[in-house]
Design a protein around this motif. Structure first.
Motif: not given
Length: 153
Positions: A5-19
């Protein structure tokens, strides 16, 4: 709150990435480099399917930057998160793997994804301000590590 659930909640708030892509010496992919971009998320009405629309650039170590684009579908289930790749559309989605909680802050693949002779495995780690998804890809011609850092609101 469970790691799922914590991962799911965080995923819904993702705005950018670096890789960054880190091939081992024996890898023949040539995909050593770094990338960055924006993520637009779209949650379905039931709240159990989340699309990641990633758009950015990737800079291989020896050449110019190239545009990159990906679409991933995350699905929330009772005991895991399922990840699909939809770059070629939802009707051609490729199931990658299920991520299971292994600690309060970490999820790992239940079974690796097999693509021909290549094996894809991943670990998702939860941090206060971001998620880190580390891919491990191995095969006859590949030995790579992809490190994605997803920025959360």
């Amino acid at each position: 709150m469970t790691a799922i659930i914590r991962a799911w909640n965080a995923l819904t708030s993702v705005t950018a990435y670096r890789m960054r892509s880190e091939p081992a010496a024996q890898s023949t992919s040539g995909w050593h480099g770094e990338g960055k971009g924006q993520v637009r998320t779209q949650l379905n009405e039931a709240g159990a399917v989340l699309h990641f629309f990633e758009q950015g650039t990737f800079k291989p170590a020896q050449t110019q930057s190239i545009k990159s684009r990906n679409v991933f579908r995350w699905e929330l289930n009772d005991h895991h998160l399922a990840l699909y790749h939809e770059r070629r559309g939802p009707e051609n989605a490729v199931f990658l793997f299920d991520l299971m909680a292994v600690s309060d802050h970490s999820l790992q693949t239940r079974s690796p994804h097999l693509c021909g002779q290549d094996v894809y495995d991943a670990t998702l780690t939860l941090h206060d301000t971001h998620l880190e998804l580390i891919w491990s890809i191995s095969g006859p011609r590949k030995s790579e590590r992809l490190v994605y850092r997803y920025q959360c609101l």
